[in-house]
Design a protein around this motif. Structure first.
Motif: not given
Length: 459
Positions: A49-51, A66-67, A75-76, A86-88
């Motif tokens: 899983i990359t995205h 997020y988790a 990447e979220y 949160f960072e996204r």
């Protein structure tokens, strides 16, 4: 290798998540909080899983996005306009993410369910659109979850967004919504086939495609009914970047601890089906069977923050309930007990009398009884027993003083909600009968006077 789309079902909440891969890498859309299911699907497929993509800040469950991104390093992707802590990877309308040469994802702004809602178009030989709470199977997502002040505007946005998807995407594009399979996030019941659909199919069957805007808005607003009270807690939780579910076993409670928790006013929830509960249960416990929309109704009715102890036939039943509850932000049961109700108390077991609509028709001629209908307002309007008291199940806790004293016969559409309500009413000391029967097929044929807002009594 051809693109593969794996649906991950959460039928108790009426939702779907998606794992999409090309045989090597994968992206995920709208994952539920119990991310072990997604990780398991990826492992089984042998992909990385990359995205992770969110269509919107969800109102009906706590996201696992997020988790999942934190655990996998993915990447979220969350709308850049959403206010999160949160960072996204902020994404906007028209942005394209190249997950791999075979997995090209384009964001489309499709407001209506929320103002910042995005759909994601998988552009490949077998195209699909992950439409979240925008275009559903035969319906659209409800526009009222951000408050009454925004509902009318969002309904108009929803109309435009659905038609935008239909105008810009090909007929063969698969429609992959998050909601609409029993979720209260759907504006109306989709009906019909809920296994698969395409843009072409939605052009033919979805009212949003055939109605003019004014009729669509009027019908959508008229069809809105109450939605679960716990929804108000979901948006803030999702904006904060929730952790993954903690599914470790809860504390085991003995008879004495169960008694103390009951006396303290905590909720002891019996997970068995309504037939087993009716046959014998610990007095004062409430029946939310795992065979129905357990988390939806428990989350809707319980005063938020009240400790919950789970009573199940087996550890597996408790574990399933625990998983369901973490999805709506009830993170840890206070305790749990398994086995038979005789093992949970030294007091005599209570029983719940059950009956049919035919029984009710017979009894009402011989003694005074109150009929309590706990269905939603829309169901009541379509048809109800003349003279019945109407308190929708989601109001039963706060309006308990409106339930008459004396003998109360409680019914819903098929029995599940009636058992929940009957267990709550019985705990107040009232004499209760739960009608375990189908209202639509049995009430009027039994001779009961069924009326609607538009029609006179049928008997």
């Amino acid at each position: 290798m051809a693109t593969t789309i794996i649906s991950i079902e959460t039928p108790s909440l009426g939702d779907r998540s998606y794992l999409v891969h090309d045989g090597e890498v994968a992206f995920v859309v709208d994952p539920q909080r119990d991310i072990d299911r997604v990780l398991g699907a990826a492992e089984k497929a042998g992909v990385r899983i990359t995205h992770v993509f969110e269509t919107h800040i969800h109102n009906d469950y706590v996201t696992g996005g997020y988790a999942l991104a934190q655990q996998t390093g993915a990447e979220y992707h969350v709308n850049a306009e959403d206010d999160v802590s949160f960072e996204r990877s902020g994404i906007r309308d028209g942005d394209v993410v190249e997950v791999s040469p075979e997995l090209r994802v384009r964001a489309m702004h499709t407001p209506g369910h929320t103002f910042t809602h995005l759909s994601y178009v998988l552009e490949c030989d077998d195209p699909a659109v992950f439409s979240g709470g925008s275009l559903l199977f035969g319906s659209t997502g409800r526009p009222d979850l951000l408050g009454e002040a925004h509902t009318h505007e969002l309904a108009r946005h929803q109309y435009s967004s659905a038609r935008k998807l239909a105008s810009e995407l090909s007929d063969e594009t698969k429609v992959m919504p998050t909601h609409g399979f029993g979720s209260f996030c759907a504006a109306t019941s989709a009906g019909g086939d809920t296994t698969a659909s395409t843009i072409g199919q939605e052009r033919l069957i979805n009212p949003v495609m055939s109605q003019d805007e004014e009729d669509y808005v009027a019908d959508t607003l008229a069809g809105l009914d109450a939605y679960p009270a716990y929804y108000v807690h979901m948006g803030p939780a999702n904006s904060a970047g929730p952790t993954a579910s903690d599914l470790s076993e809860p504390e085991r409670a003995d008879k004495e601890q169960l008694r103390r928790r009951l006396e303290a006013g905590e909720w002891l929830v019996d997970l068995r089906n309504r037939t087993a509960f009716a046959a014998g249960h610990v007095p004062g416990t409430f029946n939310f069977g795992l065979d129905g929309q357990f988390a939806t109704y428990l989350g809707w009715l319980i005063p938020w923050g009240t400790p919950v102890t789970l009573l199940g036939e087996s550890p597996e039943q408790v574990a399933e309930a625990q998983r369901e509850l973490t999805r709506i932000g009830i993170d840890r049961p206070a305790a749990a007990a398994t086995g038979r109700p005789e093992e949970w108390t030294d007091a005599p077991l209570a029983a719940l009398t059950t009956a049919t609509f035919a029984d009710l028709e017979q009894v009402r001629h011989h003694r005074p009884v109150t009929v309590l209908d706990v269905r939603r307002v829309s169901e009541w309007r379509d048809g109800h027993i003349d003279g019945a008291v109407h308190i929708p199940i989601h109001d039963i806790v706060t309006r308990m003083d409106e339930v008459p004293q004396g003998e109360v016969w409680i019914h819903c559409a098929s029995g599940y909600r009636a058992s929940i309500a009957a267990s709550l009413v019985a705990a107040t000391g009232r004499r209760v009968v739960a009608v375990d029967d189908n209202f639509a097929s049995s009430a009027a044929p039994a001779g009961l006077p069924v009326v609607s807002d538009q029609a006179p009594a049928t008997a």
